[in-house]
Design a protein around this motif. Structure first.
Motif, PDB file in Angstrom:
ATOM      1  N   ALA A   1       0.824  -1.206   0.000  1.00 55.50           N
ATOM      2  CA  ALA A   1       0.000   0.000   0.000  1.00 55.50           C
ATOM      3  C   ALA A   1       0.861   1.261   0.000  1.00 55.50           C
ATOM      4  CB  ALA A   1      -0.924   0.004   1.218  1.00 55.50           C
ATOM      5  N   LEU A   2       2.157   1.123   0.216  1.00 60.24           N
ATOM      6  CA  LEU A   2       3.062   2.263   0.264  1.00 60.24           C
ATOM      7  C   LEU A   2       3.812   2.408  -1.058  1.00 60.24           C
ATOM      8  CD1 LEU A   2       4.537   1.747   3.837  1.00 60.24           C
ATOM      9  CD2 LEU A   2       2.800   3.401   3.157  1.00 60.24           C
ATOM     10  N   ARG A   3       4.176   3.627  -1.373  1.00 57.57           N
ATOM     11  CA  ARG A   3       5.006   3.886  -2.537  1.00 57.57           C
ATOM     12  C   ARG A   3       6.460   4.008  -2.110  1.00 57.57           C
ATOM     13  NH1 ARG A   3       1.775   7.935  -6.684  1.00 57.57           N
ATOM     14  NH2 ARG A   3      -0.152   6.710  -6.786  1.00 57.57           N
ATOM     15  N   ALA A   4       7.359   3.820  -3.057  1.00 62.56           N
ATOM     16  CA  ALA A   4       8.779   3.843  -2.722  1.00 62.56           C
ATOM     17  C   ALA A   4       9.568   4.591  -3.783  1.00 62.56           C
ATOM     18  CB  ALA A   4       9.319   2.427  -2.575  1.00 62.56           C
ATOM     19  N   ARG A   5      10.624   5.266  -3.337  1.00 61.88           N
ATOM     20  CA  ARG A   5      11.609   5.899  -4.228  1.00 61.88           C
ATOM     21  C   ARG A   5      12.967   5.278  -3.872  1.00 61.88           C
ATOM     22  NH1 ARG A   5      12.666  11.200  -6.451  1.00 61.88           N
ATOM     23  NH2 ARG A   5      10.398  11.413  -6.674  1.00 61.88           N
ATOM     24  N   ARG A   6      13.504   4.497  -4.789  1.00 61.45           N
ATOM     25  CA  ARG A   6      14.768   3.804  -4.527  1.00 61.45           C
ATOM     26  C   ARG A   6      15.940   4.773  -4.619  1.00 61.45           C
ATOM     27  NH1 ARG A   6      16.004  -1.855  -4.967  1.00 61.45           N
ATOM     28  NH2 ARG A   6      18.257  -2.235  -5.201  1.00 61.45           N
ATOM     29  N   LEU A   7      16.828   4.728  -3.629  1.00 62.41           N
ATOM     30  CA  LEU A   7      17.994   5.600  -3.603  1.00 62.41           C
ATOM     31  C   LEU A   7      19.283   4.865  -3.943  1.00 62.41           C
ATOM     32  CD1 LEU A   7      17.318   7.660  -0.351  1.00 62.41           C
ATOM     33  CD2 LEU A   7      16.811   8.312  -2.714  1.00 62.41           C
TER      34      LEU A   7
ATOM     35  N   LEU B   1       0.135  10.935  -0.234  1.00 63.49           N
ATOM     36  CA  LEU B   1       1.042  12.080  -0.150  1.00 63.49           C
ATOM     37  C   LEU B   1       1.877  12.251  -1.423  1.00 63.49           C
ATOM     38  CD1 LEU B   1       2.333  11.710   3.525  1.00 63.49           C
ATOM     39  CD2 LEU B   1       0.638  13.314   2.649  1.00 63.49           C
ATOM     40  N   ALA B   2       1.548  11.486  -2.451  1.00 61.78           N
ATOM     41  CA  ALA B   2       2.353  11.547  -3.673  1.00 61.78           C
ATOM     42  C   ALA B   2       2.333  12.933  -4.298  1.00 61.78           C
ATOM     43  CB  ALA B   2       1.851  10.509  -4.679  1.00 61.78           C
ATOM     44  N   GLY B   3       1.255  13.679  -4.109  1.00 62.94           N
ATOM     45  CA  GLY B   3       1.163  15.014  -4.681  1.00 62.94           C
ATOM     46  C   GLY B   3       1.586  16.121  -3.750  1.00 62.94           C
ATOM     47  N   SER B   4       2.049  15.778  -2.553  1.00 60.33           N
ATOM     48  CA  SER B   4       2.459  16.792  -1.576  1.00 60.33           C
ATOM     49  C   SER B   4       3.733  17.487  -2.028  1.00 60.33           C
ATOM     50  CB  SER B   4       2.684  16.134  -0.212  1.00 60.33           C
ATOM     51  OG  SER B   4       3.391  16.993   0.655  1.00 60.33           O
ATOM     52  N   ALA B   5       3.713  18.820  -2.024  1.00 62.06           N
ATOM     53  CA  ALA B   5       4.904  19.581  -2.406  1.00 62.06           C
ATOM     54  C   ALA B   5       6.058  19.307  -1.449  1.00 62.06           C
ATOM     55  CB  ALA B   5       4.584  21.074  -2.436  1.00 62.06           C
ATOM     56  N   ASN B   6       5.752  19.159  -0.168  1.00 62.52           N
ATOM     57  CA  ASN B   6       6.798  18.882   0.819  1.00 62.52           C
ATOM     58  C   ASN B   6       7.465  17.542   0.544  1.00 62.52           C
ATOM     59  OD1 ASN B   6       5.932  21.228   2.005  1.00 62.52           O
ATOM     60  ND2 ASN B   6       5.000  20.257   3.781  1.00 62.52           N
ATOM     61  N   VAL B   7       6.645  16.521   0.330  1.00 65.64           N
ATOM     62  CA  VAL B   7       7.174  15.178   0.103  1.00 65.64           C
ATOM     63  C   VAL B   7       7.966  15.128  -1.196  1.00 65.64           C
ATOM     64  CG1 VAL B   7       6.533  12.780  -0.371  1.00 65.64           C
ATOM     65  CG2 VAL B   7       5.434  14.011   1.504  1.00 65.64           C
ATOM     66  N   GLN B   8       7.432  15.711  -2.262  1.00 68.22           N
ATOM     67  CA  GLN B   8       8.135  15.673  -3.543  1.00 68.22           C
ATOM     68  C   GLN B   8       9.463  16.419  -3.482  1.00 68.22           C
ATOM     69  OE1 GLN B   8       7.645  13.954  -6.333  1.00 68.22           O
ATOM     70  NE2 GLN B   8       5.982  12.928  -5.237  1.00 68.22           N
ATOM     71  N   ALA B   9       9.491  17.537  -2.779  1.00 64.02           N
ATOM     72  CA  ALA B   9      10.745  18.288  -2.650  1.00 64.02           C
ATOM     73  C   ALA B   9      11.796  17.463  -1.919  1.00 64.02           C
ATOM     74  CB  ALA B   9      10.499  19.601  -1.919  1.00 64.02           C
ATOM     75  N   PHE B  10      11.379  16.768  -0.868  1.00 66.41           N
ATOM     76  CA  PHE B  10      12.314  15.942  -0.110  1.00 66.41           C
ATOM     77  C   PHE B  10      12.780  14.748  -0.938  1.00 66.41           C
ATOM     78  CE2 PHE B  10      12.839  12.344   2.964  1.00 66.41           C
ATOM     79  CZ  PHE B  10      14.083  12.735   3.443  1.00 66.41           C
ATOM     80  N   LEU B  11      11.849  14.060  -1.616  1.00 63.31           N
ATOM     81  CA  LEU B  11      12.226  12.914  -2.442  1.00 63.31           C
ATOM     82  C   LEU B  11      13.223  13.321  -3.524  1.00 63.31           C
ATOM     83  CD1 LEU B  11       8.740  11.200  -3.037  1.00 63.31           C
ATOM     84  CD2 LEU B  11      10.473  10.568  -1.352  1.00 63.31           C
TER      85      LEU B  11
END
Length: 325
Positions: A181-187, A303-313
């Motif tokens: 159910a969670l999304r991920a951004r691989r680093l 939260l995929a569209g959150s400006a805060n989250v996207q800036a951090f990712l």
């Protein structure tokens, strides 16, 4: 928005995905969103009167709003005294969700109005202690400098946390993602490595096989995996159950003990890379290391569209690109 007079509210309520809608009984002086704004302002200013001035309403209206909110929730959110207003433990937890809800609503309004959505308001992030100190904290510091209206809550801990229960927006997770159910951004990826000081290896010799580790002094960092087993080999199926001389829940403490010559420890490669590069530690049995482990940022799809989250990712992706961890 606020009113000191009676409010007539229709019995029809429109569903809100943030679950902020509710029917206000006749005679209530503020609606729920107003009460949340009042609660947030009081927590920030430490004063009912100050919150009233900031919101442009009477102190009596703010007092009634908080009383109604506490009555509805069935908990005490604030402790009042003649000198100060303090949050209760329940108030601390509720404030995190309250601010996130208000921030998301504000961002949604700006987006619909066609304005630039700049990171602002609160973002809550968690990461393992060493990774957070080395990489996450510097990125968040940079974002705070770039976006004056952004606020950050960073929790560094070597354990998995429930994002919903602990009010976390983004978590740095080392390991496979089990919650679909969670999304991920691989680093990137990291490895479990065995390390010891040159002095220890001179005194005790370097083991030539996994089995020989049992004859050595071992330092167990309990945060490196969820079990006490040490796994080795390309398939990770070779298992050793050690009897460590020293157990510790801090990677820094395990590495410092190894540097001091206490024994061999197992940590993640990024945790020991500085000491290895400086010659303070050497890798042990590198050919027997288990498969690499993914390093990724996880967050709710909501939260995929959150400006805060996207800036951090995006900032973390840029920082970690090509980096050896």
């Amino acid at each position: 928005m606020f009113s000191d007079g009676p409010i007539l509210v229709s019995a029809v309520s429109v569903h809100n995905p943030l679950d902020l809608d509710f029917i206000i009984p006749l005679g209530e002086r503020m609606d729920r969103l107003d009460a949340l704004a009042a609660f947030s302002a009081i927590a920030e200013l430490g004063s009912f009167a100050g919150a009233a001035r900031q919101l442009g309403v009477s102190p009596q209206a703010v007092t009634r709003a908080i009383a109604g909110l506490e009555s509805r929730l069935g908990v005490l959110l604030l402790r009042r005294s003649t000198r100060a207003v303090r949050l209760t433990e329940a108030g601390e937890l509720y404030l995190q969700r309250c601010r996130r809800a208000l921030d998301e609503l504000a961002q949604g309004e700006r987006l619909l109005q066609g304005g630039d959505v700049e990171p602002q308001g609160l973002i809550s992030v968690t990461a393992p202690v060493v990774f957070g100190r080395l990489y996450v904290a510097p990125v968040l510091t940079m974002l705070l400098k770039q976006h004056p209206r952004l606020r950050v809550r960073l929790l560094l801990m070597d354990r998995f946390v429930n994002l919903v229960e602990e009010g976390i927006d983004v978590a740095l997770r080392i390991g496979d993602l089990s919650d679909s159910a969670l999304r991920a951004r691989r680093l990137g990826e990291t490895r479990q490595v065995l390390v010891a000081s040159p002095d220890y290896l001179r005194r005790r010799g370097s083991p030539d096989s996994v089995g020989e580790l049992l004859a050595h002094d071992l330092i167990a960092f309990e945060g490196v995996s969820r079990t006490t087993e040490w796994r080795f080999g390309a398939d990770g199926k070779q298992v050793l159950t050690p009897s460590p001389r020293f157990r510790v829940n801090s990677a820094d403490a395990a590495i410092d003990s190894a540097i001091a010559g206490l024994g061999i420890t197992r940590v993640l490669s990024y945790q020991a890379v500085a000491a290895i590069d400086e010659g303070k530690l050497r890798r042990v049995l590198p050919v027997s290391e288990p498969p690499s482990i993914p390093v990724q940022l996880i967050f709710s799809a909501a939260l995929a569209g959150s400006a805060n989250v996207q800036a951090f990712l995006d900032a973390m992706s840029r920082t970690m690109a090509g980096r050896r961890i």
